[in-house]
Design an enzyme around this catalytic site. Sequence first.
Site, mmCIF file in Angstrom:
data_model
loop_
_atom_site.group_PDB
_atom_site.id
_atom_site.type_symbol
_atom_site.label_atom_id
_atom_site.label_comp_id
_atom_site.label_asym_id
_atom_site.label_seq_id
_atom_site.Cartn_x
_atom_site.Cartn_y
_atom_site.Cartn_z
ATOM 1 N N TYR A 32 -1.142 -3.224 13.971
ATOM 2 C CA TYR A 32 -2.001 -2.452 13.065
ATOM 3 C C TYR A 32 -3.008 -1.610 13.852
ATOM 4 O O TYR A 32 -3.796 -2.149 14.641
ATOM 5 C CB TYR A 32 -2.743 -3.409 12.135
ATOM 6 C CG TYR A 32 -3.578 -2.755 11.084
ATOM 7 C CD1 TYR A 32 -2.981 -2.072 10.021
ATOM 8 C CD2 TYR A 32 -4.969 -2.816 11.130
ATOM 9 C CE1 TYR A 32 -3.751 -1.474 9.044
ATOM 10 C CE2 TYR A 32 -5.746 -2.221 10.147
ATOM 11 C CZ TYR A 32 -5.129 -1.550 9.107
ATOM 12 O OH TYR A 32 -5.903 -0.947 8.140
ATOM 13 N N ARG A 47 -5.604 0.470 12.886
ATOM 14 C CA ARG A 47 -6.971 0.764 12.424
ATOM 15 C C ARG A 47 -7.917 -0.394 12.737
ATOM 16 O O ARG A 47 -8.760 -0.765 11.922
ATOM 17 C CB ARG A 47 -6.968 1.082 10.933
ATOM 18 C CG ARG A 47 -6.161 2.327 10.584
ATOM 19 C CD ARG A 47 -5.993 2.488 9.083
ATOM 20 N NE ARG A 47 -5.109 3.594 8.761
ATOM 21 C CZ ARG A 47 -5.492 4.732 8.195
ATOM 22 N NH1 ARG A 47 -6.762 4.918 7.890
ATOM 23 N NH2 ARG A 47 -4.632 5.689 7.925
ATOM 24 N N ASP A 87 -2.733 -2.907 3.288
ATOM 25 C CA ASP A 87 -3.262 -2.984 4.650
ATOM 26 C C ASP A 87 -4.379 -4.016 4.732
ATOM 27 O O ASP A 87 -5.190 -4.163 3.809
ATOM 28 C CB ASP A 87 -3.800 -1.616 5.096
ATOM 29 C CG ASP A 87 -2.674 -0.673 5.512
ATOM 30 O OD1 ASP A 87 -1.518 -1.107 5.544
ATOM 31 O OD2 ASP A 87 -2.970 0.502 5.800
ATOM 32 N N GLU A 132 0.820 -1.219 0.000
ATOM 33 C CA GLU A 132 0.000 0.000 0.000
ATOM 34 C C GLU A 132 0.848 1.261 0.000
ATOM 35 O O GLU A 132 0.460 2.271 -0.574
ATOM 36 C CB GLU A 132 -0.931 -0.001 1.213
ATOM 37 C CG GLU A 132 -1.942 1.127 1.208
ATOM 38 C CD GLU A 132 -3.108 0.862 2.147
ATOM 39 O OE1 GLU A 132 -3.648 1.837 2.680
ATOM 40 O OE2 GLU A 132 -3.487 -0.310 2.332
ATOM 41 N N LYS A 133 2.022 1.209 0.654
ATOM 42 C CA LYS A 133 2.854 2.406 0.804
ATOM 43 C C LYS A 133 4.311 2.032 0.570
ATOM 44 O O LYS A 133 4.719 0.882 0.782
ATOM 45 C CB LYS A 133 2.709 2.982 2.220
ATOM 46 C CG LYS A 133 1.291 3.261 2.654
ATOM 47 C CD LYS A 133 1.265 3.742 4.092
ATOM 48 C CE LYS A 133 -0.151 3.856 4.612
ATOM 49 N NZ LYS A 133 -0.765 2.531 4.861
ATOM 50 N N ASP A 177 -7.416 -4.580 5.554
ATOM 51 C CA ASP A 177 -8.781 -4.123 5.794
ATOM 52 C C ASP A 177 -9.466 -3.938 4.451
ATOM 53 O O ASP A 177 -8.863 -4.160 3.395
ATOM 54 C CB ASP A 177 -8.808 -2.827 6.623
ATOM 55 C CG ASP A 177 -8.007 -1.703 5.982
ATOM 56 O OD1 ASP A 177 -7.737 -1.764 4.766
ATOM 57 O OD2 ASP A 177 -7.655 -0.754 6.699
#
Length: 648
Positions: free
Chosen positions: A319, A321, A101, A7-8, A103
């Site tokens: 994590y 979130r 991530d 993702e990043k 999610d």
Amino acid sequence: MRLFLCEKPSQAKDIAKVLGATRRGDGCWLGNAVTVTWCIGHLLETAPPDAYDERYKRWVLSDLPIVPVQWKMLVKKSTASQYKAVKRLLGEARELVIATDADREGEMIARELVDHCRYRGPIQRLWLSALDDASIRKALGALKPGAETFNLYHSALGRSRADWLIGMNMSRLFTLLGRQSGYQGVLPVGRVQTPTLRLVVDRDRSIADFVPVAYWAIDVQLRRSDSLFTAQWQGPPDHCDDQGRCLNQDSARAAAQAMTQAGEARVIKQKTERVREAAPLLFDLGTLQEVCSKKLGLGAQETLDVAQALYETYKVITYPRSDCGYLPLSQHAEAPSIVAQLGRADPGLNELLRHVDTSRRSRAWNDAKVSAHHGIIPTAASVDLARLPGKHRAVYTLVRARYLAQFLPNHEFDRTQVDLDCAGQPLKAVGKVIVEPGWRRAMPEAVAAAAKGREPAVVQTLPALAPGDICTVAKTIPKDLWTQPPKPFTEGDLIKAMKNVAKLVDDPRLKQKLKDTTGIGTEATRAGIIQGLIDRGYLTKNGKALAATPAAFSLIDAVPRAIADPGTTAIWEQALDMVQSGEMSLEEFVTRQSAWMSKHVERCMGMRMNITAGPAGVKPPWKGKRKGKAGTYTAKKRAPGKAKAAAS
């Protein structure tokens, strides 16, 4: 070539290091038959209305509602070069591992690229809860089949399309209706932001409408032998409200005079009970934001940013979130190594760790209650607390404390209540004696006090009393008091209200239908929703307190009640949960959303709204700037064709 899609860039670097992909390529890290690339958040975005038809560049009421037949995605210009790199690598890959991530939003970031670039090869899923080397290696050894998480993508896509339908159509509608009344700014309406805004508007109205009521109380200082303690007068029921507050001044004055003259009180009843409090669950993101707002004065987005840095940059927490405060039983075996590492990293924990028993298993260890993510806990990565910035150290300390609390006994205390009679007036005294500090030893304030050799604050302790004992009245303290209005929302309070929206819904059928875990938005999006309302001029901050602006009051009065109803968006979140579980298809969800939105657009077409001032008779506690007509918010004005409607 096996391709890992992260993702990043920072996440890709951490995973690449473990995989041995250390050579830098074009938008990727290269290794032996393995490549690690990255997104920069979403590389694609849902196309705006004018991508479907040029005429939609102008905002016209007669064009509404706008409902795409075939949804389009566009490459974001700001990250187009990285998109090209990812597209090229997907074309070369024989196998893909999604490592975004863990999610639904992370799933969408990867899957929308897979669809857009027409990748058709096999897919596996890397499900990471922490970014330290040990956690990455463990997750690499337990890759999931891609099909197992695919419905997360459809759930996120359904959320995105519902946000687009509500945001694009309702924002255009109410901006144009506002212009008819002279308001020249853009009025964003969102599926999630508007119900959130209503929570604040309703709270501000209740504050503005509040009428204080006088009431009277009496504290009585009593002496028994050498002990001094305080009891509270219990007013006569026919002179008290439903909370036991005496509303009759003459009654309170007469009681105070009679007790002063009597000079003594007799014990009628004494009862002591042992109270046992279990350790609080581990932090989910919402609870962490709530506690950080209250204890540290941090905003919701600020807390998320700090937690994200602790996860990504410092790698000292899992994590962040997460919407869950529980841990899987399989992780209990890791407790000794994590606790040992915490002790090595911070010698200030030595006194506390003497009481820690890592074989203890609190209620937080529960497989049945673990969702896609477990509670936020410290990792076994080494950290020098001195190198963490102040806010990061404070947030980390809170997370660490909740984890260590799971290995300590219950907090136990004896609560004693004594009922007394003084000149015919009833008194009640309550005392508390801590028997076992238990998990409260782990709380940051207790650790700090122990390190400095201080005793924790002691609540009132009552002397040994038995029925018939006589206590001397040392002093009577009459109090003239006023009932207080509700407090303005802080960001932490608002996060809590968004999570527990069922408590704020009046409709008993809707309240029954809502799940305990359903709320407005998600753990990952709530902070952004609140910050967006502030940035768009709907909310202002005065210290910690949030307040709605006049434009917010007028908008909430104008939009259909269902759009601003917190219960409605919570029901939508339930529907998205059904998409995620496979009980409802993406197509059915979007079709229902389109029909619902179109109906409300048609109903509102001919309405008139007054957006230039707050509602009559209400003066919201607003400190923002105004100019021009009374109540007009000085928002940055953009041409309608360029203004972006709020999507959530």
